[in-house]
Design an enzyme around this catalytic site. Structure first.
Site, short mmCIF file in Angstrom:
data_model
loop_
_atom_site.label_atom_id
_atom_site.label_comp_id
_atom_site.label_asym_id
_atom_site.label_seq_id
_atom_site.Cartn_x
_atom_site.Cartn_y
_atom_site.Cartn_z
N ARG A 39 0.59 -1.16 -0.16
CA ARG A 39 0.01 -0.03 0.02
C ARG A 39 1.03 1.32 0.13
NH1 ARG A 39 -5.17 -1.41 3.68
NH2 ARG A 39 -6.54 -2.12 2.16
N LYS A 202 -13.71 -10.24 7.93
CA LYS A 202 -14.56 -8.94 8.25
C LYS A 202 -16.07 -9.47 7.76
CE LYS A 202 -11.33 -5.34 7.84
NZ LYS A 202 -10.93 -4.29 7.07
N GLY A 375 -12.45 -4.42 0.94
CA GLY A 375 -14.13 -3.85 0.88
C GLY A 375 -14.24 -2.86 -0.20
C1 3PG Z 1 -8.98 -1.80 4.61
O1 3PG Z 1 -7.88 -2.27 4.97
O2 3PG Z 1 -9.87 -2.74 4.27
C2 3PG Z 1 -9.01 -0.30 4.61
O3 3PG Z 1 -8.06 0.34 5.02
C3 3PG Z 1 -10.24 0.26 5.21
O4 3PG Z 1 -10.12 -0.17 6.64
P1 3PG Z 1 -11.44 -0.47 7.71
O5 3PG Z 1 -12.06 -1.65 7.00
O6 3PG Z 1 -11.05 -0.45 8.81
O7 3PG Z 1 -12.37 0.75 7.32
MG MG Z 2 -8.08 -4.62 5.42
#
Ligand code: 3PG
Ligand code: MG
Length: 397
Positions: A39, A202, A375
């Site tokens: 990144r 997640k 995401g």
């Molecule tokens: C990620 O790693 O998906 C982005 O940096 C966003 O982070 P977050 O899901 O904690 O908002």
């Molecule tokens: Mg992430």
């Protein structure tokens, strides 16, 4: 209205504030080494451009992790400051916070061209998309650059509300452009069969996207922690695997919908008593009590292989297991290698963990596009844009 990029605006003599996604994985051994610098590396072309084109100051913003609005040095951007400074061969000053009084004086000093604001998410106002906080950030600069593709799905002060203060002076960075161009291949004209592979932890974040993405794809392979709510929703036992009741309810709804039959689940697993325990192969969809699923099994891999071999577009987001421990990494690395071998298919990988898996497997350069957003890439494909991009494009009042 067209989206403007950083090479379409005059930067000479200007102060520039730029948002990047430096939410990088850090080693857990206390030394806080960045374990995957992708990144940050992907942000370098934009940073160098800003400096080369004569900006007087570059104020860099990012979040790291989820400190939930509190100052927690575990999530300090210090490792990023160090790495950036090495890569650029320039000093990078890390501030105490995003709002401390010292920033104003730093801005007036001739030295210290690059200022990195400490983690945005130490301030609750960031995730609240707070107007006053955005205004404070905006007061540091004349021009706003957003190159944080990985965070463009978040409607936060530094990605969204800040645009209100840079009318006609808000532009995208080169990474944002590259990501949009690559993802448009999948959004505008995906070749079929189109298969998505979704994993990772997640669950609550992604489960809603899955629901909508199912209308676009021909099949959706689910692995990693994402699989357990679905298996439980089908009546299988999941032992002590990660699995919340809310996610099980959502999974039930998805499975019962008209597109639910497109979902493909693991048929066997690698389990253990915990993430540091001994790996054990289980030749069943059910996971015994006291054990947690930590990787997909060999039969599952065979199934995935046959589905993928005929696909023309593949989107992969999220690992197939707890690959940080090599006892549970096989599924993730095998999927990475499978994708690298697909000829004539558009292969797109997104998400910090999946990206680090393809990098570790040494196949990143054999894929069509490796996205820095997990995401974010999923939501982009599902919606055709993202809040951070919309705000940049149309501005906000
Ligand atoms: C990620 O790693 O998906 C982005 O940096 C966003 O982070 P977050 O899901 O904690 O908002
Ligand atoms: Mg992430």
């Amino acid at each position: 209205m067209a989206l403007k990029f950083v090479d379409e605006i005059d930067l000479k003599g200007k102060r520039v504030i730029a948002r990047f996604d430096f939410n990088v994985p850090l080693s857990k051994d206390g030394t806080k080494q960045i374990t995957d610098t992708t990144r940050v590396d992907c942000a370098l072309p934009t940073i160098k451009h800003i400096l080369d084109k004569g900006a007087t100051k570059l104020i860099i913003m990012s979040h790291l992790g989820r400190p939930d609005g509190e100052r927690n040095m575990k999530y300090s951007l210090e490792p990023v400051a160090k790495y950036l400074s090495q890569k650029l061969e320039m000093d990078v000053v890390l501030t105490e916070s995003c709002t401390d009084a010292g920033i104003k004086s730093l801005l007036n000093l001739d030295k210290n061209k690059i200022i990195l604001l400490e983690n945005l998410r130490f301030h609750p106002e960031e995730e609240d998309n707070n107007r006053e906080f955005a205004k404070t950030l905006s007061s540091y600069a004349d021009i706003y650059v957003n190159d944080a593709f990985g965070t463009a799905h978040r409607k936060h002060a530094s990605t969204y509300e800040i645009n209100a203060f840079f009318k006609g002076k808000a532009v995208g960075g080169f990474l944002l452009k590259k990501e949009i161009d690559a993802l448009n291949n999948v959004v505008e004209n995906p070749k079929h069969p189109f298969v998505a592979i979704v994993g990772g932890a997640k669950v609550a974040d992604k489960i809603k996207i899955i629901e909508r993405l199912l209308t676009n794809v021909d099949k959706m392979i689910i692995g990693g922690a994402m699989a357990y709510p679905f298996l439980k929703a089908q009546g299988h036992k999941v032992g002590s695997s990660l699995c919340s009741e809310t996610d099980v309810d959502l999974a039930k709804k998805i499975l019962a919908s008209s597109t639910g039959s497109k979902i493909v689940l693991p048929v066997d697993h690698v389990v253990s008593t915990g993430t540091e325990g001994q790996a054990e192969a289980i030749n069943s969809m059910d996971i015994p009590d006291g054990k947690m699923g930590l990787d997909i099994g060999n039969h599952t891999l065979d199934n995935y292989k046959s589905i993928l071999s005929s696909s023309k577009t593949v989107l992969w987001n999220g690992p197939m297991g707890y690959f940080e421990n090599k006892s549970f990494a096989k599924g993730t690395f095998e999927v990475a290698k499978l994708l690298a071998q697909l000829n004539g298919a558009f292969t797109l990988v997104g998400g910090g963990d999946s990206v680090s898996a393809v990098t570790k497997a040494g196949v990143a350069d054999k894929l069509s596009h490796v996205s820095t957003g997990g995401g974010a890439s999923l939501e982009y494909i599902e919606q055709g844009s993202l809040p951070g991009i919309q705000a940049l494009k149309f501005g906000i009042e």
